[in-house]
Scaffold this motif. Structure first.
Motif, PDB file in Angstrom:
ATOM      1  N   MET A 135       0.829  -1.194   0.000  1.00  0.00           N
ATOM      2  CA  MET A 135       0.000   0.000   0.000  1.00  0.00           C
ATOM      3  C   MET A 135       0.872   1.255   0.000  1.00  0.00           C
ATOM      4  SD  MET A 135      -3.133   1.162   0.007  1.00  0.00           S
ATOM      5  CE  MET A 135      -4.113  -0.246   0.556  1.00  0.00           C
ATOM      6  N   THR A 136       0.710   2.098  -1.006  1.00  0.00           N
ATOM      7  CA  THR A 136       1.339   3.418  -1.024  1.00  0.00           C
ATOM      8  C   THR A 136       0.480   4.362  -0.196  1.00  0.00           C
ATOM      9  OG1 THR A 136       2.336   3.087  -3.203  1.00  0.00           O
ATOM     10  CG2 THR A 136       2.030   5.353  -2.479  1.00  0.00           C
ATOM     11  N   VAL A 137       1.123   5.153   0.680  1.00  0.00           N
ATOM     12  CA  VAL A 137       0.388   6.034   1.589  1.00  0.00           C
ATOM     13  C   VAL A 137       0.860   7.469   1.384  1.00  0.00           C
ATOM     14  CG1 VAL A 137      -0.216   6.509   3.984  1.00  0.00           C
ATOM     15  CG2 VAL A 137       0.192   4.147   3.251  1.00  0.00           C
ATOM     16  N   LEU A 138      -0.063   8.346   0.991  1.00  0.00           N
ATOM     17  CA  LEU A 138       0.258   9.730   0.678  1.00  0.00           C
ATOM     18  C   LEU A 138      -0.553  10.667   1.565  1.00  0.00           C
ATOM     19  CD1 LEU A 138       0.089   9.433  -3.231  1.00  0.00           C
ATOM     20  CD2 LEU A 138       2.102   9.168  -1.761  1.00  0.00           C
ATOM     21  N   ALA A 139       0.105  11.727   2.061  1.00  0.00           N
ATOM     22  CA  ALA A 139      -0.560  12.708   2.921  1.00  0.00           C
ATOM     23  C   ALA A 139      -0.164  14.111   2.470  1.00  0.00           C
ATOM     24  CB  ALA A 139      -0.181  12.481   4.388  1.00  0.00           C
ATOM     25  N   PRO A 140      -0.787  14.625   1.410  1.00  0.00           N
ATOM     26  CA  PRO A 140      -0.428  15.950   0.897  1.00  0.00           C
ATOM     27  C   PRO A 140      -0.655  17.039   1.932  1.00  0.00           C
ATOM     28  CG  PRO A 140      -2.495  15.181  -0.060  1.00  0.00           C
ATOM     29  CD  PRO A 140      -1.910  14.021   0.676  1.00  0.00           C
ATOM     30  N   GLY A 180       7.473  10.247  -2.733  1.00  0.00           N
ATOM     31  CA  GLY A 180       8.669   9.581  -2.221  1.00  0.00           C
ATOM     32  C   GLY A 180       9.765  10.511  -1.749  1.00  0.00           C
ATOM     33  N   THR A 181       9.539  11.831  -1.812  1.00  0.00           N
ATOM     34  CA  THR A 181      10.578  12.774  -1.431  1.00  0.00           C
ATOM     35  C   THR A 181      10.180  13.548  -0.179  1.00  0.00           C
ATOM     36  OG1 THR A 181       9.693  14.552  -2.813  1.00  0.00           O
ATOM     37  CG2 THR A 181      11.277  13.049  -3.828  1.00  0.00           C
ATOM     38  N   LEU A 182      11.191  14.070   0.506  1.00  0.00           N
ATOM     39  CA  LEU A 182      11.005  14.969   1.630  1.00  0.00           C
ATOM     40  C   LEU A 182      11.278  16.397   1.169  1.00  0.00           C
ATOM     41  CD1 LEU A 182      12.916  12.892   4.330  1.00  0.00           C
ATOM     42  CD2 LEU A 182      10.444  13.150   4.141  1.00  0.00           C
ATOM     43  N   ARG A 183      10.545  17.344   1.704  1.00  0.00           N
ATOM     44  CA  ARG A 183      10.725  18.750   1.338  1.00  0.00           C
ATOM     45  C   ARG A 183      11.208  19.556   2.540  1.00  0.00           C
ATOM     46  NH1 ARG A 183       5.486  21.257  -1.094  1.00  0.00           N
ATOM     47  NH2 ARG A 183       6.971  22.947  -1.445  1.00  0.00           N
ATOM     48  N   VAL A 184      12.295  20.294   2.385  1.00  0.00           N
ATOM     49  CA  VAL A 184      12.767  21.201   3.426  1.00  0.00           C
ATOM     50  C   VAL A 184      12.108  22.551   3.171  1.00  0.00           C
ATOM     51  CG1 VAL A 184      14.757  22.319   4.481  1.00  0.00           C
ATOM     52  CG2 VAL A 184      14.948  19.968   3.655  1.00  0.00           C
ATOM     53  N   LEU A 185      11.201  22.934   4.047  1.00  0.00           N
ATOM     54  CA  LEU A 185      10.448  24.172   3.866  1.00  0.00           C
ATOM     55  C   LEU A 185      11.101  25.356   4.568  1.00  0.00           C
ATOM     56  CD1 LEU A 185       6.807  22.850   4.359  1.00  0.00           C
ATOM     57  CD2 LEU A 185       8.194  22.928   2.278  1.00  0.00           C
ATOM     58  N   THR A 196       3.710  16.228   8.583  1.00  0.00           N
ATOM     59  CA  THR A 196       3.071  15.663   7.401  1.00  0.00           C
ATOM     60  C   THR A 196       1.650  16.187   7.272  1.00  0.00           C
ATOM     61  OG1 THR A 196       2.595  13.598   6.212  1.00  0.00           O
ATOM     62  CG2 THR A 196       2.164  13.606   8.568  1.00  0.00           C
ATOM     63  N   GLY A 197       1.096  16.076   6.054  1.00  0.00           N
ATOM     64  CA  GLY A 197      -0.282  16.443   5.812  1.00  0.00           C
ATOM     65  C   GLY A 197      -0.565  17.909   6.087  1.00  0.00           C
ATOM     66  N   ALA A 198      -1.823  18.200   6.404  1.00  0.00           N
ATOM     67  CA  ALA A 198      -2.237  19.575   6.658  1.00  0.00           C
ATOM     68  C   ALA A 198      -1.557  20.164   7.892  1.00  0.00           C
ATOM     69  CB  ALA A 198      -3.750  19.629   6.820  1.00  0.00           C
ATOM     70  N   GLN A 199      -1.061  19.324   8.776  1.00  0.00           N
ATOM     71  CA  GLN A 199      -0.383  19.815   9.974  1.00  0.00           C
ATOM     72  C   GLN A 199       0.906  20.559   9.644  1.00  0.00           C
ATOM     73  OE1 GLN A 199      -1.359  19.901  13.167  1.00  0.00           O
ATOM     74  NE2 GLN A 199       0.552  20.958  13.680  1.00  0.00           N
ATOM     75  N   THR A 200       1.514  20.276   8.502  1.00  0.00           N
ATOM     76  CA  THR A 200       2.793  20.901   8.173  1.00  0.00           C
ATOM     77  C   THR A 200       2.694  22.415   8.132  1.00  0.00           C
ATOM     78  OG1 THR A 200       3.629  18.972   6.978  1.00  0.00           O
ATOM     79  CG2 THR A 200       4.592  21.094   6.411  1.00  0.00           C
ATOM     80  N   ALA A 201       1.607  22.967   7.623  1.00  0.00           N
ATOM     81  CA  ALA A 201       1.460  24.423   7.561  1.00  0.00           C
ATOM     82  C   ALA A 201       1.482  25.020   8.962  1.00  0.00           C
ATOM     83  CB  ALA A 201       0.175  24.789   6.834  1.00  0.00           C
ATOM     84  N   ARG A 202       0.837  24.382   9.916  1.00  0.00           N
ATOM     85  CA  ARG A 202       0.845  24.874  11.290  1.00  0.00           C
ATOM     86  C   ARG A 202       2.225  24.714  11.913  1.00  0.00           C
ATOM     87  NH1 ARG A 202      -4.342  22.465  10.677  1.00  0.00           N
ATOM     88  NH2 ARG A 202      -3.613  20.437  11.398  1.00  0.00           N
ATOM     89  N   THR A 203       2.905  23.634  11.555  1.00  0.00           N
ATOM     90  CA  THR A 203       4.262  23.418  12.058  1.00  0.00           C
ATOM     91  C   THR A 203       5.210  24.495  11.538  1.00  0.00           C
ATOM     92  OG1 THR A 203       3.859  21.034  12.164  1.00  0.00           O
ATOM     93  CG2 THR A 203       6.145  21.753  12.170  1.00  0.00           C
ATOM     94  N   LEU A 204       5.076  24.838  10.273  1.00  0.00           N
ATOM     95  CA  LEU A 204       5.909  25.890   9.695  1.00  0.00           C
ATOM     96  C   LEU A 204       5.620  27.229  10.355  1.00  0.00           C
ATOM     97  CD1 LEU A 204       7.958  26.725   7.543  1.00  0.00           C
ATOM     98  CD2 LEU A 204       6.063  26.972   5.930  1.00  0.00           C
ATOM     99  N   GLU A 205       4.359  27.521  10.609  1.00  0.00           N
ATOM    100  CA  GLU A 205       4.011  28.769  11.291  1.00  0.00           C
ATOM    101  C   GLU A 205       4.610  28.805  12.696  1.00  0.00           C
ATOM    102  OE1 GLU A 205       0.088  31.277  12.821  1.00  0.00           O
ATOM    103  OE2 GLU A 205      -0.162  29.609  11.406  1.00  0.00           O
ATOM    104  N   PRO A 223       5.275  14.440   2.826  1.00  0.00           N
ATOM    105  CA  PRO A 223       3.962  14.157   2.256  1.00  0.00           C
ATOM    106  C   PRO A 223       3.773  12.707   1.820  1.00  0.00           C
ATOM    107  CG  PRO A 223       5.324  15.254   0.623  1.00  0.00           C
ATOM    108  CD  PRO A 223       6.126  15.216   1.894  1.00  0.00           C
ATOM    109  N   THR A 224       4.872  11.972   1.725  1.00  0.00           N
ATOM    110  CA  THR A 224       4.787  10.545   1.407  1.00  0.00           C
ATOM    111  C   THR A 224       5.155   9.747   2.652  1.00  0.00           C
ATOM    112  OG1 THR A 224       5.462  10.967  -0.878  1.00  0.00           O
ATOM    113  CG2 THR A 224       5.596   8.702  -0.110  1.00  0.00           C
ATOM    114  N   ILE A 225       4.217   9.004   3.169  1.00  0.00           N
ATOM    115  CA  ILE A 225       4.471   8.170   4.346  1.00  0.00           C
ATOM    116  C   ILE A 225       5.055   6.826   3.936  1.00  0.00           C
ATOM    117  CG2 ILE A 225       3.363   7.027   6.311  1.00  0.00           C
ATOM    118  CD1 ILE A 225       3.545  10.086   6.524  1.00  0.00           C
ATOM    119  N   LYS A 226       4.623   6.332   2.773  1.00  0.00           N
ATOM    120  CA  LYS A 226       5.135   5.056   2.275  1.00  0.00           C
ATOM    121  C   LYS A 226       5.012   5.038   0.760  1.00  0.00           C
ATOM    122  CE  LYS A 226       4.298   0.088   2.777  1.00  0.00           C
ATOM    123  NZ  LYS A 226       3.345  -0.908   3.308  1.00  0.00           N
ATOM    124  N   PRO A 227       6.119   4.895   0.022  1.00  0.00           N
ATOM    125  CA  PRO A 227       7.489   4.646   0.476  1.00  0.00           C
ATOM    126  C   PRO A 227       8.109   5.902   1.086  1.00  0.00           C
ATOM    127  CG  PRO A 227       7.459   5.000  -1.885  1.00  0.00           C
ATOM    128  CD  PRO A 227       6.031   4.993  -1.462  1.00  0.00           C
TER     129      PRO A 227
END
Length: 313
Positions: A135-140, A180-185, A196-205, A223-227
């Motif tokens: 199972m591929t798991v994505l959390a935009p 499959g990639t990580l983003r340094v914001l 990950t997911g929608a929480q990232t915006a709050r984490t960045l703030e 945003p990609t949990i698996k892989p």
């Protein structure tokens, strides 16, 4: 950061309409929630390829697998909790074990579900789905990533779980979006926040608030949990004094547990502090109230990280 014109669910619905225009194999199966999940946009545009299955999620999965065997590309549409819990057995047996080409759009995940209450909140889905082989798991994290991931999932051969937030939120900084990639914001030497997911915006703030107080943090979006890119995560954390994971999910089995597993096997194991839901059922309340109560708002998160770092916020 700016607010997008559409939510992830709205973006998903609009993208499915476009995919339906482009690819006649596209079909959508809904669990009596089309107006909420925005699958109704596809129903209006392509009624002959929209199947309203009612409140029968297990059957919905079985029918989708049958359609996939004919060469169609079926998308399942429902709330995350009904997918990852009520329908988990047919997903395991019929989708994952057979590597069926079924796409799962799980809407209304996490804490931000407004007044629905504990029966409808889904904060264990990442643990369930990432443990499922094949199972591929994505959390935009925003609408842009949602569109990219929806299109990628449609073209990918095999099962995909796409975690979607209900409401519109801040856009993430522009940059390359790829599965499959990580983003340094945001970069900084004083610690790493991984979200990950929608929480990232709050984490960045929260990181930006802390920077004003002299705590300069790196923010890594997953945003990609698996892989998952284990090697890149270790590289991004290796030069940091501590790592904090933040997620709109249980502390059990989600992003935090995965990051701890990965970093503990690296050349220099690091302390990983997990900020998530602490073994609890989520109360009924407004999104703002719930995020504050469970320490996931930007303000509450900044205060928690400041205490972990030994500074005042």
């Amino acid at each position: 950061m700016t607010t997008p014109t559409t939510s992830m669910r709205g973006t998903w619905g609009a993208t499915l309409v476009a995919l339906g225009d482009e690819d006649p194999r596209t079909v959508v199966l809904d669990g009596d929630l089309a107006t909420s999940t925005k699958a109704d946009a596809f129903a209006q545009a392509h009624p002959e390829r929209f199947l309203q299955m009612g409140i029968a999620e297990q059957n919905l999965v079985g029918v989708a697998v049958g359609l996939a065997t004919t060469g169609l590309v079926p998308w399942l549409s429902s709330f995350g909790v009904f997918i990852s819990h009520r329908a988990v057995d047919p997903i395991r047996m019929l989708v994952a074990q057979t590597d069926a080409n079924v796409k799962i759009a799980a809407a209304y995940t996490g804490v931000c579900f407004g007044m629905a209450g504990k029966s409808h909140h889904d904060h264990a889905d990442l643990a369930v789905m990432r443990a499922m082989p094949r199972m591929t798991v994505l959390a935009p994290g925003d609408a842009t990533e949602c569109e990219v991931f929806t299109r990628w999932a449609h073209e990918h051969e095999g099962p995909v779980y796409l975690r979607l937030a209900r409401d519109a939120g801040p856009d993430l900084p522009p940059g390359e979006v790829a599965v499959g990639t990580l983003r340094v914001l945001r970069d900084g030497p004083d610690g790493a926040l991984v979200s990950t997911g929608a929480q990232t915006a709050r984490t960045l703030e929260a990181a930006e608030r802390l920077a004003a107080d002299g705590l300069d943090l790196r923010v890594v979006h997953a945003p990609t949990i698996k892989p998952f890119d284990d090697r890149r995560l270790i590289e991004l954390c290796a030069d940091q004094p501590f790592v904090v994971t933040v997620e709109e999910h249980s502390t059990y089995g989600g992003l935090g547990g995965m990051v701890a597993e990965i970093t503990s096997a690296g050349p220099r194991p690091l302390p990983v502090h997990r900020i998530a839901l602490e073994d609890t059922w989520v109360e009924t309340g407004s999104n703002d109230y719930l995020l504050e109560k469970y320490g996931l708002s930007a303000r509450a998160l900044a205060a928690r990280v400041a205490r972990l770092a030994g500074v005042s916020e």
